[in-house]
Scaffold this active site. Structure first.
Site, PDB file in Angstrom:
ATOM      1  N   CYS A 113      26.627  51.472 -54.016  1.00  0.00           N
ATOM      2  CA  CYS A 113      26.915  52.903 -54.168  1.00  0.00           C
ATOM      3  C   CYS A 113      27.265  53.279 -55.601  1.00  0.00           C
ATOM      4  O   CYS A 113      27.199  54.449 -55.979  1.00  0.00           O
ATOM      5  CB  CYS A 113      28.057  53.315 -53.247  1.00  0.00           C
ATOM      6  SG  CYS A 113      27.775  52.859 -51.543  1.00  0.00           S
ATOM      7  N   HIS A 253      31.248  60.107 -55.148  1.00  0.00           N
ATOM      8  CA  HIS A 253      30.331  59.450 -54.201  1.00  0.00           C
ATOM      9  C   HIS A 253      30.650  59.945 -52.794  1.00  0.00           C
ATOM     10  O   HIS A 253      31.813  59.980 -52.381  1.00  0.00           O
ATOM     11  CB  HIS A 253      30.496  57.940 -54.310  1.00  0.00           C
ATOM     12  CG  HIS A 253      29.840  57.185 -53.195  1.00  0.00           C
ATOM     13  ND1 HIS A 253      28.562  57.474 -52.758  1.00  0.00           N
ATOM     14  CD2 HIS A 253      30.285  56.159 -52.411  1.00  0.00           C
ATOM     15  CE1 HIS A 253      28.268  56.665 -51.759  1.00  0.00           C
ATOM     16  NE2 HIS A 253      29.285  55.859 -51.526  1.00  0.00           N
ATOM     17  N   ASN A 283      26.115  59.239 -46.071  1.00  0.00           N
ATOM     18  CA  ASN A 283      26.331  58.370 -47.226  1.00  0.00           C
ATOM     19  C   ASN A 283      24.981  57.803 -47.656  1.00  0.00           C
ATOM     20  O   ASN A 283      24.421  56.959 -46.965  1.00  0.00           O
ATOM     21  CB  ASN A 283      27.303  57.254 -46.836  1.00  0.00           C
ATOM     22  CG  ASN A 283      27.606  56.306 -47.982  1.00  0.00           C
ATOM     23  OD1 ASN A 283      26.910  56.298 -48.998  1.00  0.00           O
ATOM     24  ND2 ASN A 283      28.641  55.502 -47.809  1.00  0.00           N
TER      25      ASN A 283
HETATM   26  N1  ACO Z   1      32.177  56.231 -32.603  1.00  0.00           N
HETATM   27  C1  ACO Z   1      33.226  56.094 -31.794  1.00  0.00           C
HETATM   28  N2  ACO Z   1      34.164  55.129 -31.962  1.00  0.00           N
HETATM   29  C2  ACO Z   1      34.008  54.308 -33.021  1.00  0.00           C
HETATM   30  C3  ACO Z   1      32.927  54.409 -33.917  1.00  0.00           C
HETATM   31  C4  ACO Z   1      31.977  55.418 -33.666  1.00  0.00           C
HETATM   32  N3  ACO Z   1      30.897  55.598 -34.466  1.00  0.00           N
HETATM   33  N4  ACO Z   1      33.055  53.460 -34.849  1.00  0.00           N
HETATM   34  C5  ACO Z   1      34.178  52.771 -34.575  1.00  0.00           C
HETATM   35  N5  ACO Z   1      34.750  53.284 -33.469  1.00  0.00           N
HETATM   36  C6  ACO Z   1      35.978  52.852 -32.809  1.00  0.00           C
HETATM   37  C7  ACO Z   1      36.345  51.429 -33.106  1.00  0.00           C
HETATM   38  O1  ACO Z   1      35.639  50.536 -32.286  1.00  0.00           O
HETATM   39  C8  ACO Z   1      37.827  51.435 -32.847  1.00  0.00           C
HETATM   40  O2  ACO Z   1      38.009  51.355 -31.464  1.00  0.00           O
HETATM   41  P1  ACO Z   1      39.256  50.514 -30.864  1.00  0.00           P
HETATM   42  O3  ACO Z   1      40.481  51.200 -31.409  1.00  0.00           O
HETATM   43  O4  ACO Z   1      39.060  50.662 -29.399  1.00  0.00           O
HETATM   44  O5  ACO Z   1      39.091  49.118 -31.382  1.00  0.00           O
HETATM   45  C9  ACO Z   1      38.260  52.825 -33.284  1.00  0.00           C
HETATM   46  O6  ACO Z   1      37.064  53.622 -33.324  1.00  0.00           O
HETATM   47  C10 ACO Z   1      38.895  52.862 -34.655  1.00  0.00           C
HETATM   48  O7  ACO Z   1      38.101  52.073 -35.542  1.00  0.00           O
HETATM   49  P2  ACO Z   1      38.490  51.884 -37.022  1.00  0.00           P
HETATM   50  O8  ACO Z   1      37.500  50.968 -37.686  1.00  0.00           O
HETATM   51  O9  ACO Z   1      39.939  51.571 -37.148  1.00  0.00           O
HETATM   52  O10 ACO Z   1      38.248  53.370 -37.550  1.00  0.00           O
HETATM   53  P3  ACO Z   1      38.601  53.953 -38.937  1.00  0.00           P
HETATM   54  O11 ACO Z   1      39.544  55.059 -38.805  1.00  0.00           O
HETATM   55  O12 ACO Z   1      38.915  52.883 -39.946  1.00  0.00           O
HETATM   56  O13 ACO Z   1      37.215  54.603 -39.359  1.00  0.00           O
HETATM   57  C11 ACO Z   1      35.347  54.139 -40.779  1.00  0.00           C
HETATM   58  C12 ACO Z   1      36.068  53.774 -39.496  1.00  0.00           C
HETATM   59  C13 ACO Z   1      34.891  55.581 -40.700  1.00  0.00           C
HETATM   60  C14 ACO Z   1      34.146  53.232 -40.946  1.00  0.00           C
HETATM   61  C15 ACO Z   1      36.331  53.944 -41.960  1.00  0.00           C
HETATM   62  O14 ACO Z   1      36.912  52.684 -41.941  1.00  0.00           O
HETATM   63  C16 ACO Z   1      35.681  54.164 -43.265  1.00  0.00           C
HETATM   64  O15 ACO Z   1      35.260  55.249 -43.594  1.00  0.00           O
HETATM   65  N6  ACO Z   1      35.587  53.141 -44.127  1.00  0.00           N
HETATM   66  C17 ACO Z   1      34.911  53.252 -45.362  1.00  0.00           C
HETATM   67  C18 ACO Z   1      33.581  52.666 -45.155  1.00  0.00           C
HETATM   68  C19 ACO Z   1      32.489  53.348 -45.901  1.00  0.00           C
HETATM   69  O16 ACO Z   1      32.554  54.481 -46.327  1.00  0.00           O
HETATM   70  N7  ACO Z   1      31.420  52.596 -46.036  1.00  0.00           N
HETATM   71  C20 ACO Z   1      30.240  53.093 -46.633  1.00  0.00           C
HETATM   72  C21 ACO Z   1      29.689  52.167 -47.612  1.00  0.00           C
HETATM   73  S1  ACO Z   1      30.776  51.801 -48.935  1.00  0.00           S
HETATM   74  C22 ACO Z   1      31.053  53.200 -49.664  1.00  0.00           C
HETATM   75  O17 ACO Z   1      30.200  54.033 -49.692  1.00  0.00           O
HETATM   76  C23 ACO Z   1      32.392  53.413 -50.255  1.00  0.00           C
END
Ligand code: ACO
Length: 326
Positions: A113, A253, A283
């Site tokens: 990214c 980003h 993204n």
């Molecule tokens: N729909 C429904 N539920 C979901 C989904 C979905 N798409 N994805 C995960 N869940 C569930 C999980 O299984 C978990 O369930 P559980 O509590 O029963 O175990 C619950 O939601 C919470 O999951 P977390 O991973 O704790 O959710 P979080 O609040 O951390 O959000 C996310 C996840 C959005 C991926 C977040 O961690 C994030 O944005 N991270 C940054 C990652 C990113 O942006 N990556 C892109 C590439 S790198 C970059 O561009 C910077």
């Protein structure tokens, strides 16, 4: 320091297929409200079968060349930031060179990214040293081909697209005022495509376990992004002799609206100065900053003389920031 280079023209390309959160509800166990609350994304674009990364890059590049008012033959260097190349070898940049009719050196840059920011830093150095006059930098990703469409934790995040900029000589005080870039390999395994390289060649077993698709520890990336995007963006503004209050527009980003919100709150940027299109494109990794930049210039939001700060972090983790006077 007097700027050596500036952004002479920008362009972008988004493929025509729209994949909404409702579409994803039919593919994995997720919901529109979960995706919007956690990421800010409503829909993303997907490239049709037959379209490859260099096709999207070439379209964005043609728009950037037209906006800069130069021909492809006047380019001295092409840098393509991508983690989704046409193929492992050769570089996607050489296909772009052919598609736009250029004849200069062309190479790919793997900083996920942060690819566009890395490209800006390299282009600025080439122009500052006199080694190049015009450099084309492209951020392009065809992530839909490497996303695991059965993994709800990643497939909801990403979109396809390309953005490009022609970097050329500065005009007076208009230009790139500062760039920085960083990497921290201790988080290398937090976001990866584990197979397909020398560590794990693709086998049927790898394919059966989706080892050739994106795997992510989302919370690691979230924490690293907030911390490092804040520090890099503060540093680039300070090192350019500016104050945050002098920045007209923040172009971050587009990873996740919550990451953006936390960074800009810590830096105390007014929310109305922070540009975003994640709702409509998701993204797009290295393409996200140049797409948003081009949209904002074409819309008349970013204008000549405005100070724009950009920052990105991605797999590696690799990150950086740039500040320019347009
Ligand atoms: N729909 C429904 N539920 C979901 C989904 C979905 N798409 N994805 C995960 N869940 C569930 C999980 O299984 C978990 O369930 P559980 O509590 O029963 O175990 C619950 O939601 C919470 O999951 P977390 O991973 O704790 O959710 P979080 O609040 O951390 O959000 C996310 C996840 C959005 C991926 C977040 O961690 C994030 O944005 N991270 C940054 C990652 C990113 O942006 N990556 C892109 C590439 S790198 C970059 O561009 C910077």
């Amino acid at each position: 320091m007097q700027p050596a280079s500036r952004i002479c023209g920008t362009g972008h390309f988004l493929p025509p297929i729209v994949r909404t959160n409702a579409d994803l509800e039919r593919m994995v166990e997720t919901s529109d409200s979960w995706i919007r609350e956690r990421t800010g994304i409503r829909e993303r674009r997907v490239a049709p079968d037959g379209m490859v990364t260099s096709d999207m890059a070439a379209e964005a590049a043609k728009h950037a060349l037209a906006a800069a008012g130069i021909t492809a033959k006047e380019l001295d260097l092409i840098i393509v930031g991508t983690v989704t190349p046409d193929m492992p070898m050769p570089a996607t940049a050489v296909f772009v060179q052919q598609k736009i009719g250029a004849s200069c050196p062309a190479f790919d840059l793997s900083a996920a990214c942060a690819g566009f920011i890395y490209g800006m830093r390299i282009a600025d150095q080439f122009i500052r040293s006199g080694a190049a006059k015009h450099v084309l930098i492209i951020g392009v990703e065809l992530l839909s081909r490497v996303v695991n469409w059965t993994d709800r934790t990643t497939c909801v995040l990403f979109g396809d697209g390309a953005g490009a900029a022609v970097i050329g000589p500065a005009i007076g005080d208009r230009g790139i005022l500062g760039t920085n870039f960083f990497s921290d390999g201790s988080l290398a395994l937090s976001l990866m495509i584990p197979a397909g390289g020398s560590a794990a060649p693709v086998t049927q077993e790898v394919i059966d376990h989706a080892g050739n698709k994106v795997a992510m520890r989302g919370q690691d990336i979230f924490r690293a992004a907030v911390k490092n995007l804040f520090s890099a963006s503060q540093a680039v503004v300070r090192d350019a002799g500016l104050l945050n209050s002098q920045v007209d527009w923040v172009v971050p980003h587009q990873a996740n609206l919550r990451i953006i919100d936390q960074v800009v709150q810590r830096a105390e940027y007014p929310r109305e100065k922070v540009l975003s299109n994640i709702e409509w494109v998701g993204n797009t990794s290295s393409a996200s900053i140049p797409i948003l930049l081009d949209e904002s210039i074409k819309a008349g939001t970013i204008q000549t003389g405005h100070i724009v700060m950009m920052c990105a972090l991605g797999a590696g983790v690799s990150w950086g920031a740039a500040v320019v006077r347009m």
